[in-house]
Design a protein around this motif. Structure first.
Motif, PDB file in Angstrom:
ATOM      1  N   LYS A   6       0.847  -1.192   0.000  1.00 30.68           N
ATOM      2  CA  LYS A   6       0.000   0.000   0.000  1.00 30.68           C
ATOM      3  C   LYS A   6       0.878   1.235   0.000  1.00 30.68           C
ATOM      4  O   LYS A   6       1.939   1.246   0.605  1.00 30.68           O
ATOM      5  CB  LYS A   6      -0.906   0.010   1.227  1.00 30.68           C
ATOM      6  N   ILE A   7       0.396   2.264  -0.659  1.00 30.75           N
ATOM      7  CA  ILE A   7       1.094   3.550  -0.686  1.00 30.75           C
ATOM      8  C   ILE A   7       0.230   4.552   0.062  1.00 30.75           C
ATOM      9  O   ILE A   7      -0.976   4.671  -0.187  1.00 30.75           O
ATOM     10  CB  ILE A   7       1.326   4.027  -2.131  1.00 30.75           C
ATOM     11  N   ALA A   8       0.855   5.268   0.987  1.00 30.64           N
ATOM     12  CA  ALA A   8       0.187   6.330   1.730  1.00 30.64           C
ATOM     13  C   ALA A   8       1.038   7.589   1.604  1.00 30.64           C
ATOM     14  O   ALA A   8       2.255   7.512   1.462  1.00 30.64           O
ATOM     15  CB  ALA A   8       0.017   5.946   3.192  1.00 30.64           C
ATOM     16  N   ILE A   9       0.392   8.731   1.662  1.00 29.63           N
ATOM     17  CA  ILE A   9       1.072  10.025   1.542  1.00 29.63           C
ATOM     18  C   ILE A   9       0.913  10.770   2.863  1.00 29.63           C
ATOM     19  O   ILE A   9      -0.188  10.826   3.422  1.00 29.63           O
ATOM     20  CB  ILE A   9       0.452  10.869   0.402  1.00 29.63           C
ATOM     21  N   TYR A  10       2.008  11.337   3.344  1.00 34.62           N
ATOM     22  CA  TYR A  10       1.977  12.202   4.537  1.00 34.62           C
ATOM     23  C   TYR A  10       2.604  13.520   4.117  1.00 34.62           C
ATOM     24  O   TYR A  10       3.790  13.589   3.829  1.00 34.62           O
ATOM     25  CB  TYR A  10       2.759  11.547   5.664  1.00 34.62           C
ATOM     26  N   SER A  11       1.786  14.553   4.052  1.00 36.56           N
ATOM     27  CA  SER A  11       2.235  15.833   3.515  1.00 36.56           C
ATOM     28  C   SER A  11       1.762  16.976   4.393  1.00 36.56           C
ATOM     29  O   SER A  11       0.751  16.867   5.084  1.00 36.56           O
ATOM     30  CB  SER A  11       1.676  16.011   2.092  1.00 36.56           C
TER      31      SER A  11
END
Length: 114
Positions: A6-11
């Motif tokens: 899974k790919i998650a983004i934290y921005s």
């Protein structure tokens, strides 16, 4: 993905801004590849507690199963303190990576070298 990754983004950008960014990338709409979006409502990006919250939100039993990619050493340190595996992306225009940071973290200059 096909292998269960899974790919998650934290921005620091809002989740809505992240979705817009990935909808209109130069490679087209990438949102179908992204499972989760996190922003600073999760916590500050330089604090280990924020990464611990992400670990809980993702439902991962072992934090080391998460690979966190960043180009900011302080974020790498916080994610590592939370137990994540970390790689620092060395990019032109960013703060230089010290020899000490290079010995503490794996670094990459492009994703082809991973």
């Amino acid at each position: 993905s096909e292998n269960g990754t899974k790919i998650a983004i934290y921005s620091s950008g809002s989740r809505n801004a992240q979705r817009l960014f990935f909808k209109h990338s130069k490679f087209g709409d990438l949102r179908s590849y992204i499972s989760c979006y996190f922003d600073t409502k999760t916590g500050q990006k330089k604090e280990a507690s924020s990464y611990k919250e992400i670990i809980q939100s993702l439902g991962v039993d072992d934090a080391a199963d998460i690979l966190f990619l960043t180009d900011v050493v302080a974020e790498a340190e916080a994610a590592k303190a939370a137990g994540m595996d970390v790689i620092i992306s060395v990019r032109p225009g960013n703060a230089p990576i010290t020899d000490a940071d290079k010995s503490a973290f794996t670094t990459v200059e492009n994703f082809n070298s991973m």
